[in-house]
Design a protein around this motif. Sequence first.
Motif, mmCIF file in Angstrom:
data_model
loop_
_atom_site.group_PDB
_atom_site.id
_atom_site.type_symbol
_atom_site.label_atom_id
_atom_site.label_comp_id
_atom_site.label_asym_id
_atom_site.label_seq_id
_atom_site.Cartn_x
_atom_site.Cartn_y
_atom_site.Cartn_z
ATOM 1 N N LEU A 83 0.873 -1.172 0.000
ATOM 2 C CA LEU A 83 0.000 0.000 0.000
ATOM 3 C C LEU A 83 0.909 1.220 0.000
ATOM 4 O O LEU A 83 1.691 1.424 0.930
ATOM 5 C CB LEU A 83 -0.922 -0.007 1.226
ATOM 6 C CG LEU A 83 -1.907 1.160 1.308
ATOM 7 C CD1 LEU A 83 -2.882 1.147 0.140
ATOM 8 C CD2 LEU A 83 -2.676 1.137 2.627
ATOM 9 N N TYR A 85 1.342 5.099 0.099
ATOM 10 C CA TYR A 85 0.730 6.393 0.422
ATOM 11 C C TYR A 85 1.540 7.485 -0.271
ATOM 12 O O TYR A 85 2.764 7.515 -0.162
ATOM 13 C CB TYR A 85 0.781 6.650 1.923
ATOM 14 C CG TYR A 85 -0.187 5.826 2.754
ATOM 15 C CD1 TYR A 85 -1.447 6.326 3.062
ATOM 16 C CD2 TYR A 85 0.164 4.581 3.260
ATOM 17 C CE1 TYR A 85 -2.336 5.599 3.848
ATOM 18 C CE2 TYR A 85 -0.718 3.848 4.050
ATOM 19 C CZ TYR A 85 -1.965 4.363 4.344
ATOM 20 O OH TYR A 85 -2.828 3.652 5.117
ATOM 21 N N GLY B 27 3.302 -2.153 11.856
ATOM 22 C CA GLY B 27 2.052 -2.410 12.566
ATOM 23 C C GLY B 27 1.629 -1.272 13.479
ATOM 24 O O GLY B 27 0.723 -1.437 14.281
ATOM 25 N N SER B 233 -4.878 -10.428 3.507
ATOM 26 C CA SER B 233 -4.859 -9.119 4.168
ATOM 27 C C SER B 233 -3.965 -8.159 3.398
ATOM 28 O O SER B 233 -2.958 -8.563 2.822
ATOM 29 C CB SER B 233 -4.348 -9.256 5.597
ATOM 30 O OG SER B 233 -5.329 -9.833 6.404
ATOM 31 N N GLU B 234 -4.349 -6.894 3.422
ATOM 32 C CA GLU B 234 -3.586 -5.871 2.696
ATOM 33 C C GLU B 234 -3.654 -4.585 3.506
ATOM 34 O O GLU B 234 -4.449 -4.474 4.452
ATOM 35 C CB GLU B 234 -4.220 -5.659 1.316
ATOM 36 C CG GLU B 234 -5.644 -5.143 1.436
ATOM 37 C CD GLU B 234 -6.520 -5.460 0.225
ATOM 38 O OE1 GLU B 234 -6.036 -6.030 -0.753
ATOM 39 O OE2 GLU B 234 -7.702 -5.111 0.295
ATOM 40 N N GLY B 235 -2.828 -3.623 3.146
ATOM 41 C CA GLY B 235 -2.821 -2.344 3.849
ATOM 42 C C GLY B 235 -4.176 -1.668 3.748
ATOM 43 O O GLY B 235 -4.804 -1.679 2.691
ATOM 44 N N VAL B 236 -4.629 -1.090 4.854
ATOM 45 C CA VAL B 236 -5.934 -0.431 4.888
ATOM 46 C C VAL B 236 -5.710 1.072 5.027
ATOM 47 O O VAL B 236 -5.099 1.518 6.004
ATOM 48 C CB VAL B 236 -6.784 -0.934 6.078
ATOM 49 C CG1 VAL B 236 -8.137 -0.234 6.094
ATOM 50 C CG2 VAL B 236 -6.971 -2.442 5.999
ATOM 51 N N SER B 237 -6.211 1.841 4.058
ATOM 52 C CA SER B 237 -6.023 3.289 4.103
ATOM 53 C C SER B 237 -7.231 3.958 4.746
ATOM 54 O O SER B 237 -8.300 3.359 4.885
ATOM 55 C CB SER B 237 -5.796 3.833 2.691
ATOM 56 O OG SER B 237 -6.842 3.437 1.834
ATOM 57 N N ARG B 256 -7.531 2.816 12.834
ATOM 58 C CA ARG B 256 -7.689 1.504 12.192
ATOM 59 C C ARG B 256 -6.423 0.673 12.318
ATOM 60 O O ARG B 256 -5.322 1.218 12.436
ATOM 61 C CB ARG B 256 -8.029 1.694 10.712
ATOM 62 C CG ARG B 256 -6.868 2.296 9.946
ATOM 63 C CD ARG B 256 -7.266 2.754 8.555
ATOM 64 N NE ARG B 256 -6.111 3.318 7.875
ATOM 65 C CZ ARG B 256 -5.674 4.560 8.047
ATOM 66 N NH1 ARG B 256 -6.290 5.382 8.868
ATOM 67 N NH2 ARG B 256 -4.613 4.981 7.394
ATOM 68 N N GLN B 257 -6.582 -0.641 12.236
ATOM 69 C CA GLN B 257 -5.415 -1.509 12.144
ATOM 70 C C GLN B 257 -4.746 -1.272 10.792
ATOM 71 O O GLN B 257 -5.413 -0.916 9.829
ATOM 72 C CB GLN B 257 -5.842 -2.962 12.279
ATOM 73 C CG GLN B 257 -6.395 -3.240 13.672
ATOM 74 C CD GLN B 257 -6.946 -4.625 13.814
ATOM 75 O OE1 GLN B 257 -6.944 -5.388 12.863
ATOM 76 N NE2 GLN B 257 -7.414 -4.955 14.998
ATOM 77 N N THR B 258 -3.442 -1.502 10.767
ATOM 78 C CA THR B 258 -2.707 -1.196 9.537
ATOM 79 C C THR B 258 -3.049 -2.147 8.396
ATOM 80 O O THR B 258 -2.967 -1.782 7.237
ATOM 81 C CB THR B 258 -1.199 -1.271 9.788
ATOM 82 O OG1 THR B 258 -0.912 -2.551 10.393
ATOM 83 C CG2 THR B 258 -0.750 -0.178 10.733
ATOM 84 N N LEU B 259 -3.425 -3.411 8.735
ATOM 85 C CA LEU B 259 -3.744 -4.409 7.707
ATOM 86 C C LEU B 259 -5.141 -4.964 7.945
ATOM 87 O O LEU B 259 -5.597 -5.040 9.084
ATOM 88 C CB LEU B 259 -2.760 -5.585 7.762
ATOM 89 C CG LEU B 259 -1.277 -5.298 7.655
ATOM 90 C CD1 LEU B 259 -0.479 -6.591 7.761
ATOM 91 C CD2 LEU B 259 -0.959 -4.589 6.346
#
Lengths: 288, 308
Positions: A83, A85, B27, B233-237, B256-259
Amino acid sequence: MNKKAKVSEHSGNAENVRDTSRVETPKRPQPTFVNAGVDALLMQFGQELDPCMPGFLASIRAAIIAELSDVVYEVVPSYASLLVYYEPRAVRTYDLEQALETIAEQTPWLCSPWSADAEAPGKLVEVPIYYYQPDDAIEENDMARVCEQSGLSFDEVVAIHSGRDYQVYALGFAPGFAYLGALDERIQLPRLANPRKNIAAGSVGIAEGQTAVYPQESPGGWNILGFSPFVWFDVNGHANGNVDKNTPAQQAALTPVQVGDRIRFKPMSKSAYEQAKAKFFAQQGDST
Amino acid sequence: MTGFRVIKGGILSLVQDTGRLRYQHLGVTRGGPLDAKSASWANRLLDNDPDAAVIEITAGGLELESRTQIMVAVTGGDLNLTLNGEPQPPWRSFWVRQGDRLKFATPRYGFRAYLAVSGGFQTTPILGSRATVQRDHLGGVDGKGSALKAGDELPCGHLQEETLSREIPMQYLPEISQDLVLHLIPGYQQHEFSKEAWQTLWHNEYTLSQNSNRMGARLEGMEIATPNKTFLSEGVSYGAVQVPANGQPIIMLEDRQTLGGYPKLGNILPLDGFRLAQCMPGAKIRFKPMSLAEGQQQMRRYLRFFGL
């Protein structure tokens, strides 16, 4: 976990197509891009759990940080994605995609994750673990159930869990929580139907194809096999004596492992465990 | 040391700045004010750096006693603030003397207020940020992620003399409403959701759940059909709208959690997320599509305006 490969093979370029079919790089994945809001791009490399992926992603991540630092401010790796940014005032999304694609193409696909080669990107880290006896009176001890559900003896579960090296696929969930894989299929179990509200720091869990240690007390739904005094995150940058000067400044040795490293669990005796546990929680008490 | 003494911590009062950047790969959650625009305005009223630390007061109850004299500014939701018992309207800066009491009561409108002081609160930064992330035990008044509680000391500066009080021009005051349209920029697993799932999202009203927190705004309403498969699971923006198996969307916010591995429809426009931060549980939410280009244009304007 979805085991089906969904790696996009198209690249629109005849040379690349020939490259990907070469024997030494049979599965080199190509990135696809999806938006993740106004300032993030998700760079995906399929949906497969691949032991070659963490090292590859770690190399791409390092290259992005080195080459695109004026437009990219954070890169978060996971199993098969990064991801990215970025600063939406400094770059157009399409141009960023092109730059990321170029970096991915230039990053070698070194598919030798288990090599003992010191030059290999990931380092090997030993993590001590005490496996709970099925009758150890510990709140979150799931060993008896793990044995029952897997149809294996305690000794077999221990031998299987500690019998292979694990890749660090991702860090997430909590600071320093390392998702480790792949777990032997014989001890793969689903998450708890009712997650626990509190799991003690240091608890070692398994869930489906993964294993991990809870770095701090937290809720969680993994099956708990034992305890490890290993420190996964130290805000002062002294995690397990890590003084690695080569770590980029922004990582500052906060975690002794990075995505792409490997973990080997080393069983410890009950007496060693009791000493280590007392010391571990005394330190936890100091820092929280 | 000069500063403020906490008399009552209130429901949830947290030190926040623009957040703990560049550690998500380990994390570490970013944190930051949920209504970042109001927090930016509070700093702007005092000519502070945009990343100066403020206090985010959720739903009220915070009571402070001043041990200094300094200019302060309060923005965001109206939590019936009083200064020594006298009502003090929000969205302006004012002078506070030694011994003065600031008291946030219950919301009149909105849900979160922001309190800034000249130069920002001087708590100890952890990993480059003063932001409080309770789940990570990082940052905030004690460095360990704690919310404000009685007896805490909030260090800040001391001014020799009062400066001119300022207020925000009417036309800039945000509309605070319990009836909100969120603009959604499709992304992530957008193509994995069926046409019916999207129709459900666009044509139904959702209610902000009681179980919402700084990690995520949970919505309740018509069930959205989820893709019939699992994802790594993947990065959550910020602003990602994830839909777990129960079909009830969760909008991922600053803590939020990072993943995360739930399928996601895309992300809401952050400016709408700031307005969502002022909604109380029970607020009515609708979704409307927005293009990435339009969303970026609006965000660029916002970032430029506040010098972020």
